[in-house]
Design a protein around this motif. Structure first.
Motif, mmCIF file in Angstrom:
data_model
loop_
_atom_site.group_PDB
_atom_site.id
_atom_site.type_symbol
_atom_site.label_atom_id
_atom_site.label_comp_id
_atom_site.label_asym_id
_atom_site.label_seq_id
_atom_site.Cartn_x
_atom_site.Cartn_y
_atom_site.Cartn_z
ATOM 1 N N MET A 156 25.062 32.430 42.573
ATOM 2 C CA MET A 156 26.455 32.332 43.028
ATOM 3 C C MET A 156 27.262 31.325 42.202
ATOM 4 O O MET A 156 28.427 31.565 41.901
ATOM 5 N N ILE A 157 26.669 30.207 41.823
ATOM 6 C CA ILE A 157 27.434 29.204 41.063
ATOM 7 C C ILE A 157 27.639 29.633 39.617
ATOM 8 O O ILE A 157 28.533 29.116 38.950
ATOM 9 N N ASN A 158 26.849 30.582 39.144
ATOM 10 C CA ASN A 158 27.003 31.065 37.766
ATOM 11 C C ASN A 158 27.790 32.362 37.686
ATOM 12 O O ASN A 158 27.849 32.979 36.628
ATOM 13 N N THR A 159 28.401 32.787 38.800
ATOM 14 C CA THR A 159 29.118 34.054 38.847
ATOM 15 C C THR A 159 30.602 33.808 39.084
ATOM 16 O O THR A 159 30.988 32.859 39.771
ATOM 17 N N GLU A 160 31.406 34.683 38.525
ATOM 18 C CA GLU A 160 32.854 34.612 38.750
ATOM 19 C C GLU A 160 33.165 34.986 40.196
ATOM 20 O O GLU A 160 32.431 35.734 40.840
ATOM 21 N N ARG A 161 34.280 34.490 40.702
ATOM 22 C CA ARG A 161 34.691 34.678 42.096
ATOM 23 C C ARG A 161 34.772 36.163 42.496
ATOM 24 O O ARG A 161 34.395 36.522 43.594
ATOM 25 N N GLU A 162 35.227 37.016 41.597
ATOM 26 C CA GLU A 162 35.407 38.432 41.924
ATOM 27 C C GLU A 162 34.080 39.139 42.191
ATOM 28 O O GLU A 162 34.028 40.126 42.915
ATOM 29 N N ASN A 163 32.990 38.659 41.606
ATOM 30 C CA ASN A 163 31.693 39.321 41.719
ATOM 31 C C ASN A 163 30.796 38.725 42.800
ATOM 32 O O ASN A 163 29.692 39.215 43.012
ATOM 33 N N ARG A 164 31.238 37.695 43.480
ATOM 34 C CA ARG A 164 30.390 37.006 44.452
ATOM 35 C C ARG A 164 30.063 37.858 45.670
ATOM 36 O O ARG A 164 28.970 37.773 46.219
ATOM 37 N N SER A 165 30.986 38.677 46.112
ATOM 38 C CA SER A 165 30.706 39.521 47.285
ATOM 39 C C SER A 165 29.592 40.517 46.986
ATOM 40 O O SER A 165 28.778 40.828 47.859
#
Length: 173
Positions: A156-165
């Motif tokens: 989660m910390i290495n992912t962009e906000r749009e892809n977190r879901s």
């Protein structure tokens, strides 16, 4: 917004409850068999009174339906830390810590996170001795594994906000 709630295992409360009952029975047996005023009679009362505390604690643990951890696309919140939500951008890294068979996920946060409640000096020293951070998520009571939780937080910390879901759905569905 996607939200995942993690709850405690009710089995732990039942264990506390079940382990208290034999000691209460021993205390009551001792009280009924010993003459009033003897050391064994007093110890029977002490044993009974002390282990009776396990009944309400065990029942509370069993029937407590509040989520312990809430995970959103913005961050993660743990009820036991008594802090605000930890934003994914504030978390530098996460790693598992095992302290006397209690499983934790230790979070290393950046300087932008302001602690609402400071740790006692002895607690900070203890954290440093066992290799933990100021913020530790207790996962031994949850229905999840500390290694899976660590991998999830790292992803989660290495992912962009749009892809977190998408990542949340992948890990918790």
């Amino acid at each position: 917004m996607t939200e995942v709630k993690l709850y405690k295992k009710p089995l732990k409360g039942l264990k506390i409850f079940a382990m208290s009952i034999p000691f209460i029975a021993i205390g009551i047996f001792t009280i009924s068999k010993e003459p009033i005023g003897t050391t064994d009679y007093i110890m029977g009362w002490i044993c009974t009174c002390f282990f009776e505390l396990g009944i309400p604690i065990g029942l509370f643990q069993t029937f407590d339906r509040r989520p312990q951890i809430i995970i959103t696309e913005n961050g993660i919140w743990d009820r036991t830390t008594k802090q605000d939500e930890f934003k994914w951008e504030q978390i530098k890294r996460a790693y598992p810590v095992n302290i006397h068979n209690q499983k934790f996920v230790s979070l290393k946060l950046d300087k932008s996170f302001v602690m609402k409640k400071k740790l006692y000096k002895w607690a900070a020293k203890l954290n440093k001795m066992v290799g933990a951070q100021n913020i530790n998520l207790q996962v031994s009571q949850l229905k999840t594994d500390e290694n899976k939780m660590t991998d999830f937080i790292t992803e989660m910390i290495n992912t962009e906000r749009e892809n977190r879901s998408k990542i949340m759905k992948k890990h918790f569905n």
